[in-house]
Design an enzyme around this catalytic site. Structure first.
Site, PDB file in Angstrom:
ATOM      1  N   GLU A 262     -13.448  26.756   3.571  1.00 23.88           N
ATOM      2  CA  GLU A 262     -13.764  28.034   4.207  1.00 23.88           C
ATOM      3  C   GLU A 262     -14.415  28.996   3.214  1.00 23.88           C
ATOM      4  O   GLU A 262     -15.350  29.728   3.563  1.00 23.88           O
ATOM      5  CB  GLU A 262     -12.493  28.668   4.784  1.00 23.88           C
ATOM      6  CG  GLU A 262     -11.840  27.841   5.880  1.00 23.88           C
ATOM      7  CD  GLU A 262     -10.743  26.927   5.373  1.00 23.88           C
ATOM      8  OE1 GLU A 262      -9.762  26.721   6.098  1.00 23.88           O
ATOM      9  OE2 GLU A 262     -10.886  26.410   4.237  1.00 23.88           O
TER      10      GLU A 262
ATOM     11  N   THR B 289      -4.298 -17.054  -1.609  1.00 25.17           N
ATOM     12  CA  THR B 289      -4.660 -15.908  -2.440  1.00 25.17           C
ATOM     13  C   THR B 289      -4.782 -16.236  -3.922  1.00 25.17           C
ATOM     14  O   THR B 289      -5.292 -15.437  -4.691  1.00 25.17           O
ATOM     15  CB  THR B 289      -3.629 -14.778  -2.245  1.00 25.17           C
ATOM     16  OG1 THR B 289      -4.121 -13.577  -2.841  1.00 25.17           O
ATOM     17  CG2 THR B 289      -2.290 -15.129  -2.861  1.00 25.17           C
ATOM     18  N   ALA B 290      -4.316 -17.394  -4.346  1.00 26.68           N
ATOM     19  CA  ALA B 290      -4.419 -17.806  -5.751  1.00 26.68           C
ATOM     20  C   ALA B 290      -4.046 -19.280  -5.849  1.00 26.68           C
ATOM     21  O   ALA B 290      -3.389 -19.841  -4.964  1.00 26.68           O
ATOM     22  CB  ALA B 290      -3.499 -16.969  -6.640  1.00 26.68           C
TER      23      ALA B 290
ATOM     24  N   ASP C 282      -1.742 -11.944 -14.682  1.00 29.76           N
ATOM     25  CA  ASP C 282      -3.165 -11.594 -14.710  1.00 29.76           C
ATOM     26  C   ASP C 282      -3.551 -10.607 -15.806  1.00 29.76           C
ATOM     27  O   ASP C 282      -4.730 -10.486 -16.122  1.00 29.76           O
ATOM     28  CB  ASP C 282      -3.588 -10.990 -13.362  1.00 29.76           C
ATOM     29  CG  ASP C 282      -3.530 -11.990 -12.225  1.00 29.76           C
ATOM     30  OD1 ASP C 282      -3.369 -13.194 -12.508  1.00 29.76           O
ATOM     31  OD2 ASP C 282      -3.639 -11.565 -11.059  1.00 29.76           O
TER      32      ASP C 282
ATOM     33  N   ARG D 288     -13.551   1.600 -12.011  1.00 27.68           N
ATOM     34  CA  ARG D 288     -14.718   1.227 -12.812  1.00 27.68           C
ATOM     35  C   ARG D 288     -15.985   1.669 -12.082  1.00 27.68           C
ATOM     36  O   ARG D 288     -16.486   0.980 -11.186  1.00 27.68           O
ATOM     37  CB  ARG D 288     -14.701  -0.276 -13.083  1.00 27.68           C
ATOM     38  CG  ARG D 288     -13.501  -0.701 -13.904  1.00 27.68           C
ATOM     39  CD  ARG D 288     -13.571  -2.136 -14.365  1.00 27.68           C
ATOM     40  NE  ARG D 288     -13.181  -3.091 -13.346  1.00 27.68           N
ATOM     41  CZ  ARG D 288     -11.924  -3.447 -13.089  1.00 27.68           C
ATOM     42  NH1 ARG D 288     -10.922  -2.893 -13.756  1.00 27.68           N
ATOM     43  NH2 ARG D 288     -11.642  -4.345 -12.162  1.00 27.68           N
TER      44      ARG D 288
ATOM     45  N   GLU E 172      -1.913  -3.308  -4.879  1.00 23.98           N
ATOM     46  CA  GLU E 172      -2.657  -4.485  -5.350  1.00 23.98           C
ATOM     47  C   GLU E 172      -1.671  -5.385  -6.078  1.00 23.98           C
ATOM     48  O   GLU E 172      -1.514  -5.297  -7.289  1.00 23.98           O
ATOM     49  CB  GLU E 172      -3.810  -4.079  -6.267  1.00 23.98           C
ATOM     50  CG  GLU E 172      -4.906  -3.287  -5.579  1.00 23.98           C
ATOM     51  CD  GLU E 172      -6.175  -3.205  -6.418  1.00 23.98           C
ATOM     52  OE1 GLU E 172      -6.682  -4.278  -6.843  1.00 23.98           O
ATOM     53  OE2 GLU E 172      -6.663  -2.090  -6.656  1.00 23.98           O
TER      54      GLU E 172
ATOM     55  N   LEU F 131       5.692  -9.092  -3.843  1.00 25.18           N
ATOM     56  CA  LEU F 131       5.818  -7.645  -3.666  1.00 25.18           C
ATOM     57  C   LEU F 131       5.102  -7.178  -2.399  1.00 25.18           C
ATOM     58  O   LEU F 131       5.624  -6.340  -1.658  1.00 25.18           O
ATOM     59  CB  LEU F 131       5.278  -6.906  -4.887  1.00 25.18           C
ATOM     60  CG  LEU F 131       5.311  -5.372  -4.803  1.00 25.18           C
ATOM     61  CD1 LEU F 131       6.724  -4.869  -4.535  1.00 25.18           C
ATOM     62  CD2 LEU F 131       4.758  -4.747  -6.093  1.00 25.18           C
TER      63      LEU F 131
END
Length: 378
Positions: A51, A160-161, A199, A206, A302, A307
């Site tokens: 505003e 996923t892996a 990992d 980034r 992530e 988890l």
């Protein structure tokens, strides 16, 4: 032009900013004699509100004008003066608001102050679209919890892996750039200790990975807070997630004194939370801490299958964003979520797909949870 037209313009102004955390994103348009004479958005905390920007652009033309603002004008003194007072002092005649502010310091008070001063108030207008600008802020104010967005990447066969934990890369550069935009819009990025151990991720924003045309709306000097849920503080002190610029927080249980001592020279914050049987961190307590003590509106999860699955089953995930890479990883690879205890179709966890988008050779699926979970914790 209709009121909806001008409110849509205010929404677009608010959308030009990825986040104003811990404040909400707000857009404002001032119209006089059918012409826009001023407009603005709230760019970041501590700077003028939408505003104020619009009034400054309109100048004397604001007197007798109509204002369209996506969120109820504030009525309290914070880092900046109350916007309701500024609108009254400028002599505006009408105000259309998109959605009422759920903040108890404001809720309804700004609108009443305008009415008491003789300003005609209309609304809510395009309420759903205006609320969608600030899903996290709205939820934090109403429930004391953040909006949790769980990001995962998977192969076409739902993995996923690899069994070893190797996961670089399931998707391509385009999908990873898209993830950076999500990080830029988040207050915190949460992961678990198992992901850190396997990992050694950075989990930082980034900018160089974001396409030039989209990076202009990103606050270059801001890093989302990095959060590790680590019940016994097993994270190595030399992990990348600790050494990078920005705030770092451990949410832990009751680690041994020697574990705590390893971080005596670290800038990372350590918060000890309540635990469940087995020593696992209470995930509800963790999310409440992020919302209520760190003013986190939107949290990006992530993490790995354990988890992520526990957060889903605890009913703490609002939205999942899954990037699908066009490859098979095989039956020995790890599944997307670890969701024990679902043995009957009637026990399924329901979601509603809200968006599907192709990004280069990959696909992004966005879905919202439509049913709650159990009290599963980590």
């Amino acid at each position: 032009m209709t009121p909806e037209y001008y409110m849509q313009r205010a929404i677009e102004l608010a959308q030009s900013v990825l986040t104003a955390t811990p404040n909400p994103r707000v857009g404002c348009v001032i119209v006089r004699d059918g012409k826009i004479v001023g407009e603005g958005c709230h760019e970041r905390v501590g700077t003028p509100h939408a505003e104020a920007h619009a009034l400054n652009a309109a100048g004397e033309l604001a007197r007798g004008a109509t204002v369209y603002v996506t969120l109820e004008p504030c009525a309290h003194m914070g880092r900046t003066p109350p916007c309701s007072d500024a609108l009254i002092d400028a002599g505006v005649s009408e105000v259309y608001y998109g959605v009422q502010d759920p903040n108890p310091q404001v809720s309804g008070l700004g609108l009443q102050k305008l009415r008491d001063a003789g300003v005609t108030v209309h609304g809510p207008l395009l309420e759903e679209a205006c609320s969608a600008l600030n899903l996290g802020f709205m939820k934090r104010m109403r429930s004391g919890l953040p909006w949790v967005r769980c990001k995962m990447a998977m192969s076409l066969d739902g993995r996923t892996a690899m069994a070893s934990g190797e996961s670089k890369w399931i998707t391509g550069a385009g999908a990873r750039a898209d993830v950076q935009l999500m990080r830029a819009a988040s207050c915190a990025i949460v992961t678990g200790v198992n992901t850190v151990l396997s990992d050694d991720p950075s989990l930082n924003l980034r900018l160089e990975q974001i396409p030039a045309g989209e990076a202009g709306e990103v606050q270059a000097d801001r890093q989302p807070m990095r959060v590790v849920i680590d019940s016994s503080l097993r994270t190595p002190p030399d992990s990348r997630i600790i050494s990078l610029p920005g705030n770092m927080l451990f949410l832990t249980g009751s680690p041994h004194a020697q574990q705590l001592a390893r971080f005596n020279n670290s800038s990372a914050q350590i918060r000890q939370l309540s635990q469940l049987p087995g020593g696992r961190v209470n995930l509800l307590d963790a999310m409440q801490t992020l919302a209520q003590e760190y003013s986190c509106n939107e949290v990006m999860l992530e993490a790995g299958p354990t988890l992520s699955g526990a957060m889903v089953q605890a009913g703490l995930v609002d939205e999942v964003v899954i990037y699908v890479g066009a490859r098979f990883l095989g039956s020995d690879a790890l599944p997307l979520f670890h969701l024990p205890g679902i043995s009957r179709m009637q026990d399924h966890i329901a979601l509603k797909i809200t968006d599907v988008k192709q990004i280069a050779d990959d696909c992004r699926i966005t879905a919202r949870l439509t049913t709650g979970g159990s009290d599963a914790q980590r």
